[in-house]
Write a protein that holds these residues in place. Sequence first.
Motif, short mmCIF file in Angstrom:
data_model
loop_
_atom_site.label_atom_id
_atom_site.label_comp_id
_atom_site.label_asym_id
_atom_site.label_seq_id
_atom_site.Cartn_x
_atom_site.Cartn_y
_atom_site.Cartn_z
N VAL A 1 0.85 -1.19 0.00
CA VAL A 1 0.00 0.00 0.00
C VAL A 1 0.88 1.25 0.00
N MET A 2 1.92 1.24 0.86
CA MET A 2 2.84 2.36 0.92
C MET A 2 3.55 2.52 -0.43
N LYS A 3 3.94 1.39 -1.05
CA LYS A 3 4.61 1.43 -2.34
C LYS A 3 3.72 2.06 -3.40
N GLU A 4 2.48 1.63 -3.46
CA GLU A 4 1.54 2.18 -4.45
C GLU A 4 1.38 3.69 -4.25
N CYS A 5 1.24 4.10 -3.00
CA CYS A 5 1.08 5.52 -2.68
C CYS A 5 2.31 6.31 -3.12
N ALA A 6 3.49 5.85 -2.71
CA ALA A 6 4.73 6.57 -3.03
C ALA A 6 5.00 6.59 -4.53
N GLU A 7 4.80 5.45 -5.18
CA GLU A 7 5.07 5.40 -6.62
C GLU A 7 4.14 6.30 -7.41
N SER A 8 2.89 6.42 -6.97
CA SER A 8 1.98 7.33 -7.68
C SER A 8 2.44 8.78 -7.52
N ARG A 9 2.94 9.12 -6.35
CA ARG A 9 3.44 10.48 -6.12
C ARG A 9 4.72 10.73 -6.91
N ILE A 10 5.61 9.76 -6.97
CA ILE A 10 6.85 9.91 -7.75
C ILE A 10 6.50 10.07 -9.23
N ALA A 11 5.53 9.28 -9.71
CA ALA A 11 5.10 9.37 -11.11
C ALA A 11 4.51 10.74 -11.42
N GLU A 12 3.94 11.39 -10.42
CA GLU A 12 3.38 12.73 -10.60
C GLU A 12 4.43 13.84 -10.44
N GLY A 13 5.70 13.43 -10.23
CA GLY A 13 6.77 14.41 -10.17
C GLY A 13 7.32 14.71 -8.78
N GLU A 14 6.79 14.07 -7.76
CA GLU A 14 7.29 14.31 -6.40
C GLU A 14 8.73 13.82 -6.29
N ARG A 15 9.57 14.60 -5.64
CA ARG A 15 10.97 14.22 -5.48
C ARG A 15 11.41 14.19 -4.02
N CYS A 16 10.49 14.46 -3.10
CA CYS A 16 10.80 14.39 -1.67
C CYS A 16 9.66 13.67 -0.96
N LEU A 17 9.96 12.48 -0.46
CA LEU A 17 8.99 11.71 0.32
C LEU A 17 9.40 11.78 1.78
N VAL A 18 8.46 12.15 2.63
CA VAL A 18 8.69 12.11 4.07
C VAL A 18 7.89 10.94 4.59
N ILE A 19 8.58 9.97 5.16
CA ILE A 19 7.92 8.80 5.73
C ILE A 19 7.87 9.00 7.24
N ASP A 20 6.67 9.10 7.75
CA ASP A 20 6.44 9.38 9.17
C ASP A 20 6.30 8.06 9.92
N LEU A 21 7.24 7.81 10.82
CA LEU A 21 7.23 6.57 11.60
C LEU A 21 6.83 6.80 13.07
N GLU A 22 6.34 7.98 13.38
CA GLU A 22 5.99 8.30 14.77
C GLU A 22 5.01 7.28 15.37
N ALA A 23 4.03 6.84 14.57
CA ALA A 23 3.03 5.89 15.06
C ALA A 23 3.29 4.47 14.56
N CYS A 24 4.50 4.23 14.03
CA CYS A 24 4.88 2.90 13.53
C CYS A 24 5.46 2.10 14.69
N THR A 25 4.85 0.97 14.99
CA THR A 25 5.22 0.17 16.16
C THR A 25 6.41 -0.76 15.92
N GLY A 26 6.91 -0.79 14.70
CA GLY A 26 8.04 -1.65 14.36
C GLY A 26 8.03 -1.90 12.87
N MET A 27 9.16 -2.36 12.34
CA MET A 27 9.27 -2.56 10.90
C MET A 27 9.91 -3.91 10.60
N ASP A 28 9.38 -4.60 9.60
CA ASP A 28 10.03 -5.83 9.16
C ASP A 28 10.95 -5.50 7.98
N SER A 29 11.69 -6.49 7.53
CA SER A 29 12.68 -6.26 6.47
C SER A 29 12.03 -5.87 5.14
N THR A 30 10.83 -6.37 4.86
CA THR A 30 10.16 -6.00 3.61
C THR A 30 9.85 -4.51 3.61
#
Length: 178
Positions: A31-60
Amino acid sequence: MSSENAILVGVFDGFTWIRCEGKGSFVISPVMKECAESRIAEGERCLVIDLEACTGMDSTFMGQLASFAARLSKLGAKGGVQIAGAGERNRTSLEDLGLDCLLEIDPPVALWRGRAEQVRAELEPYRPGHAPTVKERARHILEAHQTLAATSEENARKFAGVVGILEQEVAENERKAD
């Protein structure tokens, strides 16, 4: 995607803010990939990934972050990928894989500095275009791990077994589809 696990997004002047709420895992990563890739395709060159409410991350999930950085770097992006609100646990996870060399973690100078709470208040839930199939999810997980393996020799050794298994799984899925 459950109500405890969500991607929120907002487009601002000079950056797109993507917030992960809940576990950053192979489940939410497409889901995050789809979101980011659509923004990059529209010309976005700065993505801010907010992990404040992220409880942990796996390798994927972390491999996906690395792939955004690699893609934006190839495009010559000035902003790249910035991590907001990493927290100690998530920062350590990123640093353990050497991703702090690709991602700007809580950069002291950024367009969004001093207004993170205002930005977070304006975010909307991201609605994915489609749910990934089993085959698409397997390929996504493989690609994320291949990206991690490509970031350093240490990661190549660390993820060699996983990448091998995932390559076999994806190849098996491809054969079944034929």
